[in-house]
Design an enzyme around this catalytic site. Structure first.
Site, short mmCIF file in Angstrom:
data_model
loop_
_atom_site.label_atom_id
_atom_site.label_comp_id
_atom_site.label_asym_id
_atom_site.label_seq_id
_atom_site.Cartn_x
_atom_site.Cartn_y
_atom_site.Cartn_z
N GLU A 43 0.86 -1.18 0.00
CA GLU A 43 0.00 0.00 0.00
C GLU A 43 0.90 1.23 0.00
O GLU A 43 1.79 1.35 0.84
CB GLU A 43 -0.93 0.05 1.22
N ASP A 95 9.54 7.93 0.03
CA ASP A 95 8.75 8.59 -1.00
C ASP A 95 8.52 7.58 -2.13
O ASP A 95 9.48 6.95 -2.59
CB ASP A 95 9.52 9.82 -1.53
N ASP A 117 -3.24 11.84 -2.03
CA ASP A 117 -3.33 13.31 -2.04
C ASP A 117 -3.68 13.79 -3.45
O ASP A 117 -3.08 13.33 -4.43
CB ASP A 117 -1.98 13.92 -1.60
N LYS A 121 -3.34 21.37 -8.35
CA LYS A 121 -2.79 22.24 -9.40
C LYS A 121 -2.26 21.41 -10.56
O LYS A 121 -1.55 20.41 -10.35
CB LYS A 121 -1.64 23.09 -8.84
N ASP A 153 -12.42 9.59 -2.48
CA ASP A 153 -13.71 10.28 -2.49
C ASP A 153 -13.62 11.51 -3.40
O ASP A 153 -14.57 12.27 -3.48
CB ASP A 153 -14.10 10.73 -1.07
N THR A 192 -10.50 2.32 5.04
CA THR A 192 -9.32 3.06 5.49
C THR A 192 -9.79 4.16 6.46
O THR A 192 -11.00 4.41 6.56
CB THR A 192 -8.58 3.73 4.30
N GLU A 193 -8.84 4.83 7.10
CA GLU A 193 -9.22 5.91 8.01
C GLU A 193 -9.99 7.01 7.25
O GLU A 193 -11.02 7.49 7.70
CB GLU A 193 -7.99 6.53 8.68
N TYR A 194 -9.47 7.39 6.08
CA TYR A 194 -10.12 8.44 5.30
C TYR A 194 -11.48 7.98 4.78
O TYR A 194 -12.42 8.75 4.72
CB TYR A 194 -9.22 8.88 4.14
N GLU A 195 -11.55 6.73 4.40
CA GLU A 195 -12.82 6.19 3.88
C GLU A 195 -13.91 6.26 4.95
O GLU A 195 -15.04 6.65 4.69
CB GLU A 195 -12.60 4.73 3.44
N1 SAM Z 1 -4.36 5.80 2.83
C1 SAM Z 1 -4.74 6.45 4.06
C2 SAM Z 1 -6.23 6.45 4.21
O1 SAM Z 1 -6.94 6.18 3.22
O2 SAM Z 1 -6.71 6.68 5.33
C3 SAM Z 1 -4.15 7.88 4.14
C4 SAM Z 1 -4.63 8.84 3.11
S1 SAM Z 1 -3.78 10.41 3.20
C5 SAM Z 1 -4.83 11.50 2.38
C6 SAM Z 1 -2.48 10.19 1.99
C7 SAM Z 1 -1.21 9.64 2.57
O3 SAM Z 1 -0.29 9.39 1.52
C8 SAM Z 1 -0.51 10.59 3.53
O4 SAM Z 1 -0.21 9.92 4.74
C9 SAM Z 1 0.75 11.02 2.78
O5 SAM Z 1 1.82 11.34 3.64
C10 SAM Z 1 1.01 9.81 1.93
N2 SAM Z 1 1.78 10.12 0.70
C11 SAM Z 1 1.53 11.12 -0.15
N3 SAM Z 1 2.43 11.12 -1.15
C12 SAM Z 1 3.27 10.08 -0.91
C13 SAM Z 1 4.41 9.58 -1.57
N4 SAM Z 1 4.89 10.15 -2.69
N5 SAM Z 1 5.04 8.50 -1.06
C14 SAM Z 1 4.57 7.91 0.08
N6 SAM Z 1 3.50 8.36 0.76
C15 SAM Z 1 2.85 9.43 0.28
#
Ligand code: SAM
Length: 212
Positions: A43, A95, A117, A121, A153, A192-195
């Site tokens: 994931e 990353d 995320d 932009k 979403d 997921t938490e966000y879901e």
């Molecule tokens: N997947 C989780 C959920 O659905 O509850 C978290 C969603 S949160 C909006 C997005 C997560 O992706 C953040 O914790 C962020 O730090 C991570 N993230 C964003 N870009 C990333 C990248 N290039 N590599 C690794 N993680 C990344």
């Protein structure tokens, strides 16, 4: 998602036995790390880790790896794992741009992207985790029959992701614009938490499964 004021999160992660600290050294050797020949599912952007921990607990025959960019966020998952150890889960702070340094060609069988995320932009489009630039990276590490499952979403991000498929050489295997009212695609769904947060607000959840 960035959590502030978590003092010493890097140090706490550095001490954790659940985190793989030198993931590039395990490129091509992940099954050795797990000590079995089970498939590898990852994931990317796992946040606090609820989804991948629930998956790992339900599927002992799969090796799971959760990837998160920020130590402050990863720390939450580490703390949960300390309470509830899972032998088939490892975590990496990395990353996703570097994913091809951590996994060999066709080493992974499935990739989950959850509530990535949106980077709204246009000039940031290539940072979006379902962008064609990332799809190219995923294509290298995924087995030829491998799949990517994407949930969000965010309608604009979802539409963007669908537009990236053909140019990147991928196709839809399944899709829904309202996962929680789609009986077939909802089967076995792990939140997921966000879901949890967005669906409780009444937002529809979009999901695609893509293959080559
Ligand atoms: N997947 C989780 C959920 O659905 O509850 C978290 C969603 S949160 C909006 C997005 C997560 O992706 C953040 O914790 C962020 O730090 C991570 N993230 C964003 N870009 C990333 C990248 N290039 N590599 C690794 N993680 C990344």
């Amino acid at each position: 998602m960035r959590l502030r004021n978590v003092t010493g999160s890097r140090e706490m992660i550095a001490d954790s036995r659940f985190v793989v600290h030198e993931p590039f050294e395990l490129k091509g050797k992940w099954q050795e790390e797990f000590g079995n020949e089970n498939p590898i599912h990852i994931e990317i952007g796992m946040g606090k880790g609820r989804f991948i921990m629930d998956l790992a607990a339900s599927n002992p025959g799969v090796n799971y790896i959760g990837i998160e960019k920020y130590s402050t966020v990863l720390l939450r998952a580490v703390q949960k794992l300390e309470q509830n150890e899972l032998f088939n889960l490892r975590l990496i702070r990395m990353d996703a741009e570097d994913i091809c340094e951590a996994f060999d060609t066709a080493e992974v069988q499935r990739i989950y992207l959850n509530f990535s995320d949106p980077w709204p932009k246009d000039r940031h489009a290539k940072r979006r985790l379902p962008s064609r630039q990332f799809l190219e990276r995923y294509g290298k590490i995924l087995d030829k029959d491998g799949k990517i499952e994407f949930k969000t979403d965010n309608e604009a991000l979802f539409d963007f992701s669908l537009g990236e498929l053909e140019p990147a050489g991928w196709r839809l295997e399944a899709v829904t614009r309202d996962l929680h009212h789609d009986e077939k695609m909802l089967e076995g769904n792990i939140m997921t938490e966000y879901e949890e947060r967005f669906s409780s607000m009444g937002n529809p959840i979009y999901k695609s499964i893509i293959v080559r």
